[in-house]
Write a protein that holds these residues in place. Structure first.
Motif, PDB file in Angstrom:
ATOM      1  N   THR A   1      -6.937  36.493  -9.772  1.00  0.00           N
ATOM      2  CA  THR A   1      -6.352  35.404 -10.081  1.00  0.00           C
ATOM      3  C   THR A   1      -6.461  35.243 -11.676  1.00  0.00           C
ATOM      4  O   THR A   1      -7.056  35.927 -12.495  1.00  0.00           O
ATOM      5  CB  THR A   1      -7.134  34.049  -9.938  1.00  0.00           C
TER       6      THR A   1
ATOM      7  N   GLN B   1      -2.576  27.787  -8.213  1.00  0.00           N
ATOM      8  CA  GLN B   1      -3.638  27.585  -7.189  1.00  0.00           C
ATOM      9  C   GLN B   1      -4.466  26.462  -7.325  1.00  0.00           C
ATOM     10  O   GLN B   1      -4.793  25.798  -6.386  1.00  0.00           O
ATOM     11  CB  GLN B   1      -4.504  29.017  -7.109  1.00  0.00           C
TER      12      GLN B   1
ATOM     13  N   ARG C   1      -4.917  27.875 -12.591  1.00  0.00           N
ATOM     14  CA  ARG C   1      -5.416  29.250 -12.209  1.00  0.00           C
ATOM     15  C   ARG C   1      -4.216  29.664 -11.037  1.00  0.00           C
ATOM     16  O   ARG C   1      -3.951  28.781 -10.214  1.00  0.00           O
ATOM     17  CB  ARG C   1      -6.606  29.002 -11.595  1.00  0.00           C
ATOM     18  N   SER C   2      -3.996  30.674 -11.059  1.00  0.00           N
ATOM     19  CA  SER C   2      -2.839  31.161 -10.030  1.00  0.00           C
ATOM     20  C   SER C   2      -3.173  32.352  -9.531  1.00  0.00           C
ATOM     21  O   SER C   2      -3.849  33.367 -10.552  1.00  0.00           O
ATOM     22  CB  SER C   2      -1.621  31.197 -11.033  1.00  0.00           C
ATOM     23  N   HIS C   3      -2.629  32.733  -8.593  1.00  0.00           N
ATOM     24  CA  HIS C   3      -2.895  34.276  -7.736  1.00  0.00           C
ATOM     25  C   HIS C   3      -1.840  35.050  -8.092  1.00  0.00           C
ATOM     26  O   HIS C   3      -0.532  34.774  -8.540  1.00  0.00           O
ATOM     27  CB  HIS C   3      -2.778  33.855  -6.217  1.00  0.00           C
TER      28      HIS C   3
END
Lengths: 272, 127
Positions: free
Chosen positions: A104, A48, A124-126
């Motif tokens: 996240t 993200q 950073r990822s969802h």
């Protein structure tokens, strides 16, 4: 990014890697790196937000990309890093945290690159499209490529800067040279002028000496002749005819000497 | 036989006249302390020999030499000067009627040698 056929998966990965690498190589300025990352990184891994920090001494080059294609590049001081990155930089241990509020997760790594440079990379990822830990080898390669290119661009920047400094130094040097040349010319003309004056005064002096010696010699030769003729004349004749002439010539000689002295004094005054 | 003595110093002329008349009794000596008068008299008197001083005010010995060259007056000249300048000596050599360049003072023996050495004023010159 999961593909069922392993061969197809590798092929896609390989092509994405080639494009990423080519894009990074195309970047001519540090500012362009973020854009290239945003164009090609999405085919390599899920994210993200992507953060990359290149650390040389206390200076940090910060690159940020999000999945929407927004990019940012800026520089900052090492102390200005946010807590998670600062922590990873200090400990050297990869960090992972999960934020329930935003759903996240954040992964962060520290790398030690060549020439005593460090880098920090964070993703950073969802939860809907999470970062896959299988992608960690890709992260390493991405770091390698980015750090090499950034170092390369920084070197070019440095060379460019040094060239500029060199150019400005050359300009200064040239203007100094011109000044020196002007001074030299001035000195030369002063020397020429002085030499001319000296030659002129030498010429005058030579003339004066010649004139003086003639002025003195003329009455002196008369005196010599008037003395010498004594042998050829009777005493009475000498006394009556020659002696008055001798006396007159001696007086002329004296006058000539006085004149010579006066003239040399006048010459002295003129030279001053 | 006529001889000209040209020197702006009267005393020098008196001396030279005395010396010359001691050596030769047959000379008719003309002395000039004004070179201009000498120039005027040159063509009229046509002397056989001239004793010439170089450094004279107004009209110099050089002026007399140039005047003679211009008028094609071919009379032997003996320079008698107190100037020891080599330049003057070389310059005098350019006048072919200048026989000798003598430095003052010239005494009796000097005059004798000069006249004998150059056979000047002799009726019979060796060929």
């Amino acid at each position: 990014m999961e593909v069922s056929n392993p061969y197809l998966g590798y092929k896609i990965l390989f092509e994405a890697m080639v494009k990423f690498s080519a894009g990074i190589s195309m970047a001519k300025k540090l500012e362009e790196i973020s854009l290239e990352v945003s164009l090609h990184l999405k085919y390599l891994l899920n994210f993200q937000d992507f953060n990359y920090f290149f650390i040389a001494g206390q200076e940090v080059d910060c690159f940020w990309v999000n999945q929407m294609g927004k990019t940012r590049y800026h520089t900052c001081h090492l102390d200005q890093l946010d807590p998670i990155h600062k922590q990873v930089f200090e400990s050297g241990i990869p960090e992972y945290n999960y934020c329930e509020k935003s759903n996240t997760s954040t992964h962060a790594w520290k790398f030690f690159n060549e020439n005593n440079h460090f880098s920090l990379l964070s993703i950073r990822s969802h939860i809907d499209n999470p970062f896959n830990e299988k992608s960690i080898p890709i992260i390493k390669v991405v770091n390698k490529m980015l750090s090499a290119r950034i170092e390369n661009l920084k070197m070019i920047q440095l060379i460019h800067l040094q060239n500029q400094e060199l150019e400005s130094l050359t300009t200064v040097l040239q203007s100094k040279n011109t000044e020196i040349q002007a001074l030299n010319n001035q000195q030369e003309s002063i020397i020429i002028e002085k030499t001319t004056r000296l030659k002129d005064s030498n010429k005058k002096l030579r003339g004066l000496i010649q004139f003086n010696s003639h002025q003195l010699r003329e009455p002196l030769t008369r005196v010599i002749s008037l003395v010498a003729i004594k042998e050829d004349l009777l005493v009475e004749e000498y006394i009556s005819d020659i002696l008055p002439l001798l006396s007159e010539s001696v007086m002329d000689l004296d006058r000539a000497i006085i004149e010579v002295i006066e003239r040399s004094e006048f010459f002295d005054k003129e030279e001053k | 036989m006529k001889v000209f003595l040209i020197d702006d110093q009267k005393i020098t002329n008196v001396l030279n006249r005395k010396y010359l008349s001691m050596i030769r009794e047959d000379l008719e000596i003309f002395d000039f302390d004004d070179p201009e008068l000498a120039m005027d008299a040159l063509e009229k008197e046509k002397p056989a020999l001239i004793f010439l001083d170089l450094n004279m005010p107004i009209v110099s010995g050089w002026d007399i030499l140039l005047f003679m060259r211009k008028r094609k007056i071919e009379i032997p000249v003996i320079i008698l000067t107190s100037s020891s300048s080599q330049q003057d000596r070389e310059k005098a050599n350019l006048f072919h009627n200048v026989f000798s360049f003598q430095l003052k003072p010239l005494t009796k023996s000097g005059f004798t040698e000069l006249l004998q050495g150059y056979y000047l004023l002799d009726e019979y010159k060796p060929t």
